[in-house]
Enzyme design. Structure first.
Site, PDB file in Angstrom:
ATOM      1  N   SER A 164       0.804  -1.223   0.000  1.00 56.71           N
ATOM      2  CA  SER A 164       0.000   0.000   0.000  1.00 56.71           C
ATOM      3  C   SER A 164       0.838   1.275   0.000  1.00 56.71           C
ATOM      4  CB  SER A 164      -0.936   0.011   1.214  1.00 56.71           C
ATOM      5  OG  SER A 164      -0.190   0.086   2.428  1.00 56.71           O
ATOM      6  N   LYS A 171       0.756   4.535   6.939  1.00 54.30           N
ATOM      7  CA  LYS A 171       0.208   5.377   5.873  1.00 54.30           C
ATOM      8  C   LYS A 171       0.869   6.755   5.952  1.00 54.30           C
ATOM      9  CE  LYS A 171      -2.935   2.181   4.918  1.00 54.30           C
ATOM     10  NZ  LYS A 171      -2.827   1.321   3.719  1.00 54.30           N
TER      11      LYS A 171
END
Length: 321
Positions: free
Chosen positions: A83, A157
């Protein structure tokens, strides 16, 4: 004259025996000699501790230091997914700064952060089976920060917005923060800023952050959890720390700085809104001080008003005395 003392000859000078030099004059030096020899032998008889006996102590100290570092300074995390490509690759080991949050520092825009699952982001992950020896080794390494814990569910993230910001992304983008478009050159090649999930405008509550992966087409980030409490935002209290270095593998060693796009002017909505008031206050203070100095100078030049003289105060005429 002793033989050889001053004649320059090479004959050795006669010296008294050790017993005669250090005796008490009675010639009884045997006991003292035995005593001195016993002490010297005792000192020489002390051997340094064996390496194998010191090894457990050294290991214990090393583990204690590693535990303290993991708890208060740095912790290693493994990247479990794609990701964050291409910034981070699956299997990379990153070092996370855990010190600054202890001093009240909060995540800022553009930082890559590790945070605990704020609630069902990861879903029900299947448990990996391993033998008792492998499990024990993993537990020890995770306790000192060299491996991620099997029980902890953490994500990594990039912070896009912080408390008070408004974020949005329509169609193919770009992502906007407080009306300012981000130039996200760190995105995975071929990805669009919104990915396949446009969003916003979303007002981020105080004490929370909006996070997104750099691989937008392969990241279940804040965009996909807007139906949960917080509208997809993550509580600051769940943030473990900021990822600062890719430490492993060695050929990928690099730092993780904040991209320049997050330093553009006008991005901080709070600062931009407060700027006019701050400038007004800064301009008013010198004006008030200047006027006060003029009044004091005029009073000093004219002196106090005598009794019985009319004095004008705030536009009204009053009789003094």
């Amino acid at each position: 004259m002793a033989v050889g003392a001053r004649t320059g000859q090479d004959e050795p000078e006669e010296r008294p025996e050790d017993g005669e030099r250090y005796g008490d004059g009675d010639g009884d030096t045997e006991g003292e000699g035995e005593t001195n020899g016993g002490e010297e032998g005792e000192v020489r008889g002390k051997k340094p501790r064996s390496f194998w006996k010191e090894l457990p102590i050294l290991i214990g100290i090393a583990l204690l230091l590693a535990l303290l570092i993991k708890t208060f300074l740095l912790q290693a995390f493994s990247i479990p997914s794609d990701s964050m490509q291409n910034t981070l690759q699956r299997g990379d080991r990153v070092l996370v700064d855990k010190l600054t949050p202890w001093f009240g520092s909060e995540p800022e825009r553009g930082e890559v952060v590790v945070f605990h699952d704020p609630g069902r982001w990861l879903g029900e992950m299947p448990e990996t089976e391993s033998g008792p020896v492998a499990s024990a080794v993993r537990n020890v390494l995770s306790a000192i920060g060299l491996m991620p814990s099997a029980e902890e569910k953490d994500l990594i993230k990039r912070v896009i917005g912080v408390g008070g910001d408004t974020v949005e992304c329509k169609k193919t983008g770009p992502v906007e923060v407080n009306g300012r478009a981000l130039d996200e050159d760190y995105l995975y090649p071929g990805d669009t800023p919104c990915g396949d999930k446009e969003f916003g405008p979303v007002k981020i509550p105080e004490g929370r952050i909006w996070v997104m992966g750099d691989h937008r087409q392969n990241s279940l980030d804040s965009r996909y959890h807007q139906d949960l409490p917080g509208n997809g935002t993550v509580p600051v209290d769940e943030v473990v720390g900021r990822a600062v270095v890719v430490a492993w593998p060695l050929d990928r060693w690099s730092t993780l700085p904040v991209p320049d796009t997050f330093d553009q002017r006008g991005l901080n909505a709070v600062a931009a809104g407060a700027a006019p008031a701050a400038l007004g206050l800064a301009g008013a203070v010198p004006l008030v001080l200047w006027r006060r100095r003029r009044l004091l100078a005029r009073d000093a030049a004219t002196g106090p008003a005598p009794l019985g003289v009319s004095v004008t105060v705030t536009g009204k005429t009053e009789r003094d005395g």
